[in-house]
Scaffold this active site. Structure first.
Site, PDB file in Angstrom:
ATOM      1  N   ASN A   1      49.512  15.659   5.820  1.00 28.92           N
ATOM      2  CA  ASN A   1      48.604  16.642   5.222  1.00 28.92           C
ATOM      3  C   ASN A   1      47.133  16.251   5.319  1.00 28.92           C
ATOM      4  O   ASN A   1      46.272  17.121   5.456  1.00 28.92           O
ATOM      5  CB  ASN A   1      48.992  16.830   3.746  1.00 28.92           C
TER       6      ASN A   1
ATOM      7  N   SER B   1      46.257  24.306  11.321  1.00 28.65           N
ATOM      8  CA  SER B   1      45.329  25.320  10.787  1.00 28.65           C
ATOM      9  C   SER B   1      45.279  26.496  11.744  1.00 28.65           C
ATOM     10  O   SER B   1      45.421  26.307  12.965  1.00 28.65           O
ATOM     11  CB  SER B   1      43.925  24.723  10.668  1.00 28.65           C
TER      12      SER B   1
ATOM     13  N   TYR C   1      37.361  20.367  14.923  1.00 36.80           N
ATOM     14  CA  TYR C   1      38.496  20.644  14.024  1.00 36.80           C
ATOM     15  C   TYR C   1      39.568  21.473  14.749  1.00 36.80           C
ATOM     16  O   TYR C   1      40.761  21.163  14.682  1.00 36.80           O
ATOM     17  CB  TYR C   1      37.958  21.378  12.795  1.00 36.80           C
TER      18      TYR C   1
ATOM     19  N   LYS D   1      43.425  20.402  15.507  1.00 35.64           N
ATOM     20  CA  LYS D   1      44.567  21.127  14.935  1.00 35.64           C
ATOM     21  C   LYS D   1      45.458  21.720  16.018  1.00 35.64           C
ATOM     22  O   LYS D   1      46.679  21.743  15.864  1.00 35.64           O
ATOM     23  CB  LYS D   1      44.070  22.209  13.964  1.00 35.64           C
TER      24      LYS D   1
ATOM     25  N   ILE E   1      42.593  28.770   2.279  1.00 34.46           N
ATOM     26  CA  ILE E   1      43.268  28.410   1.030  1.00 34.46           C
ATOM     27  C   ILE E   1      42.192  27.830   0.109  1.00 34.46           C
ATOM     28  O   ILE E   1      41.366  27.017   0.544  1.00 34.46           O
ATOM     29  CB  ILE E   1      44.362  27.338   1.296  1.00 34.46           C
TER      30      ILE E   1
END
Ligand code: NAI
Length: 233
Positions: free
Chosen positions: A78, A130, A143, A147, A176
């Site tokens: 995570n 993601s 990022y 991912k 989120i």
């Protein structure tokens, strides 16, 4: 759900903390890692907390004994970071820090548990990726690359480990509400989400719990999106 041994990285806040709580409330035994154990927000008889910096090879090495004596049956990768910048201004450090933490960290932590799972001939590996890795996002070249790298890693590993009854899947959240997205949520964004709201941690936790359960025995190598419909292929 029968009690299992579950290892979760970055369990001290946000989605990771929710995943730790979800597994504990289902009666599982949990090993949660974080960078500063003295500040861990949860206590439970079935919870072990240990320090690990997933971007630091030495810290991973030091963690080996802890993982091996715990013997995880389920791993949730995570922990992750963002260091957003427009591409032309993105420094080597911003690129490397995000790739080292999100992608290489996932690789290294998975290596720590895979041997034990192969011996047990059962395992569940869930990588938090993601939708940014699937749809791209301006300012997130580092990022998004990390991912979508995790999604590719997931597929290859699923093919390598499937014969030993180990499933490997990615969970790709949309927006989120956590510290990571604190300054991003706004009305404009919410309007783009078909379900009309930013997601909450529980939306992700329920998918992670499902993928870890016997009900998901025949699902592997997949990236499952939990985003209120924001990204559709
Ligand atoms: P957060 O920033 O609240 O939590 C991230 C966790 O990762 C923290 O526990 C932090 O200590 C840990 N971490 C970061 N670098 C670490 C390192 N080098 N070693 C060990 N632990 C480290 O973020 P959030 O929102 O809970 O994110 C959790 C995961 O979900 C991340 O992988 C993130 O990329 C992913 N995600 C989050 C989304 C969101 O909207 N919040 C959307 C899509 C994916």
């Amino acid at each position: 759900m029968e009690s299992k041994k579950v290892f979760i990285t970055g369990g001290n806040r946000g989605i990771g903390k929710g995943i730790v709580e979800g597994f504990l409330s289902n009666g599982n035994e949990v090993l949660a890692s974080c960078r500063d154990a003295s500040k861990f927000p949860l206590e439970n008889d079935r919870l072990t907390v240990a320090e690990l910096d997933i971007a630091d090879a030495k810290s991973i090495d030091n963690f080996k004994n802890i993982v091996e004596s715990f013997g995880p049956e389920i791993l949730v990768n995570n922990a992750g970071i963002t260091k957003d910048n427009i591409f032309l201004r993105m420094s080597d450090d911003e690129w490397l820090d995000v790739i080292d933490t999100n992608l290489t960290g996932t690789f290294r932590v998975t290596k720590l548990v895979a041997k034990g799972m192969l011996k047990q001939k059962w395992g569940r590996i869930i990588n938090i990726s993601s939708i940014s890795g699937m749809m791209g996002n301006p300012g997130q070249a580092n990022y998004s690359a990390s991912k979508s790298g995790i999604d590719g890693f997931t597929r290859s590993l699923a093919k390598e480990l499937g014969s030993r009854n180990i499933t490997v899947n990615s969970v790709a959240p949309g927006f989120i509400a956590t510290d990571m997205t604190d300054n991003l949520a706004n009305e404009e964004l919410t309007k783009k989400i078909p379900l009309g709201r930013i997601g909450n941690v529980e939306d992700v936790v329920s998918l992670v719990l499902f993928l870890s359960s016997e009900d998901a025995n025949y699902i592997t190598g997949q990236t499952l999106v939990v985003d209120g419909g924001l990204f559709m292929k």
